[in-house]
Design a protein around this motif. Structure first.
Motif, PDB file in Angstrom:
ATOM      1  N   ASN A  49       0.808  -1.218   0.000  1.00  0.00           N
ATOM      2  CA  ASN A  49       0.000   0.000   0.000  1.00  0.00           C
ATOM      3  C   ASN A  49       0.843   1.272   0.000  1.00  0.00           C
ATOM      4  OD1 ASN A  49      -1.663  -2.211   1.710  1.00  0.00           O
ATOM      5  ND2 ASN A  49      -2.998  -0.942   0.479  1.00  0.00           N
ATOM      6  N   GLU A  50       2.113   1.146  -0.347  1.00  0.00           N
ATOM      7  CA  GLU A  50       2.997   2.305  -0.381  1.00  0.00           C
ATOM      8  C   GLU A  50       3.484   2.553  -1.807  1.00  0.00           C
ATOM      9  OE1 GLU A  50       6.062   1.610   2.548  1.00  0.00           O
ATOM     10  OE2 GLU A  50       4.727   2.266   4.159  1.00  0.00           O
ATOM     11  N   TYR A  51       3.477   3.826  -2.184  1.00  0.00           N
ATOM     12  CA  TYR A  51       3.876   4.255  -3.515  1.00  0.00           C
ATOM     13  C   TYR A  51       5.171   5.048  -3.400  1.00  0.00           C
ATOM     14  CZ  TYR A  51      -0.981   3.074  -4.498  1.00  0.00           C
ATOM     15  OH  TYR A  51      -2.186   2.421  -4.606  1.00  0.00           O
ATOM     16  N   TYR A  52       6.162   4.674  -4.205  1.00  0.00           N
ATOM     17  CA  TYR A  52       7.502   5.229  -4.107  1.00  0.00           C
ATOM     18  C   TYR A  52       7.856   6.012  -5.358  1.00  0.00           C
ATOM     19  CZ  TYR A  52       8.324   1.832  -0.361  1.00  0.00           C
ATOM     20  OH  TYR A  52       8.252   1.101   0.794  1.00  0.00           O
ATOM     21  N   GLU A  53       8.660   7.046  -5.155  1.00  0.00           N
ATOM     22  CA  GLU A  53       9.318   7.726  -6.262  1.00  0.00           C
ATOM     23  C   GLU A  53      10.814   7.643  -6.028  1.00  0.00           C
ATOM     24  OE1 GLU A  53       9.826  11.945  -8.651  1.00  0.00           O
ATOM     25  OE2 GLU A  53       8.345  11.844  -7.044  1.00  0.00           O
ATOM     26  N   TYR A  54      11.556   7.414  -7.102  1.00  0.00           N
ATOM     27  CA  TYR A  54      13.002   7.546  -7.055  1.00  0.00           C
ATOM     28  C   TYR A  54      13.302   8.811  -7.836  1.00  0.00           C
ATOM     29  CZ  TYR A  54      17.964   6.615  -7.363  1.00  0.00           C
ATOM     30  OH  TYR A  54      19.337   6.716  -7.252  1.00  0.00           O
ATOM     31  N   GLY A  55      13.692   9.854  -7.134  1.00  0.00           N
ATOM     32  CA  GLY A  55      13.908  11.132  -7.799  1.00  0.00           C
ATOM     33  C   GLY A  55      14.586  12.116  -6.876  1.00  0.00           C
TER      34      GLY A  55
END
Length: 186
Positions: free
Chosen positions: A55-61
């Motif tokens: 239920n977790e949304y990640y960004e690599y940025g």
């Protein structure tokens, strides 16, 4: 709340200037640190990397807004779709440059609305989650942090981002981006 299958397309319209649009398209999967990320590219050519785990949304940025320069690439959670309203979390502290001054910085995310309905761009969306994001800046080496450059993003279940509002100093109106249309069946 943030679909990431190849070929997805969203078109956004600046609510204050109906002639201005931005599109984001998911195109391919890229391995970063042995983790698969979906690559998103917008009309400006800027690329962002996203993934979901439970239920977790990640960004690599990078933390690359609000006058920030020289920010490192980091992975961070930008949405927790099972977190209750008023839940907050923060990224790790990183070194940033703001207005040519070296500072410590991090992002803080807060769920400010959950499971609500709202009319956006003339359409009604339900099962929404609102996330308030703040850039926290420290000029004393990370002892005290001051919030800066906040914005709100609203996510719709099965669609993704449907609204973003970025406050501007008075007398300027807030920047508001609304979803105009989307294509979710590649």
């Amino acid at each position: 709340y943030f679909p990431d299958m190849e070929g997805l397309n969203w078109v956004y319209q600046d609510a204050a200037n109906t002639a201005e649009t931005a599109t984001t398209v998911s195109s391919e999967i890229e391995q970063i640190n042995d983790i698969p990320y979906h690559k998103f590219t917008d009309l400006s050519g800027k690329t962002r990397y996203y993934r979901k785990n439970n239920n977790e949304y990640y960004e690599y940025g990078t933390i690359d807004y609000g006058g920030v320069t020289d920010a490192p690439m980091i992975e961070y959670v930008f949405l927790k779709d099972n977190a209750p309203e008023n839940t907050s979390w923060e990224t790790a502290v990183v070194d940033l440059t703001v207005a040519q001054i070296r500072v410590k910085g991090k992002l803080r995310f807060t769920i400010t609305g959950k499971d609500f309905t709202q009319v956006i761009g003339g359409n009604s969306y339900d099962n929404l989650i609102a996330v308030y994001t703040e850039l926290l800046i420290s000029i004393d080496g990370g002892v005290n942090f001051t919030p800066s450059n906040p914005f709100t993003t609203i996510y719709a279940k099965g669609i993704g981002v449907v609204y973003t509002e970025i406050p501007k100093p008075y007398p300027n109106p807030n920047a508001q981006w609304e979803i105009k249309n989307y294509f979710l069946n590649p």
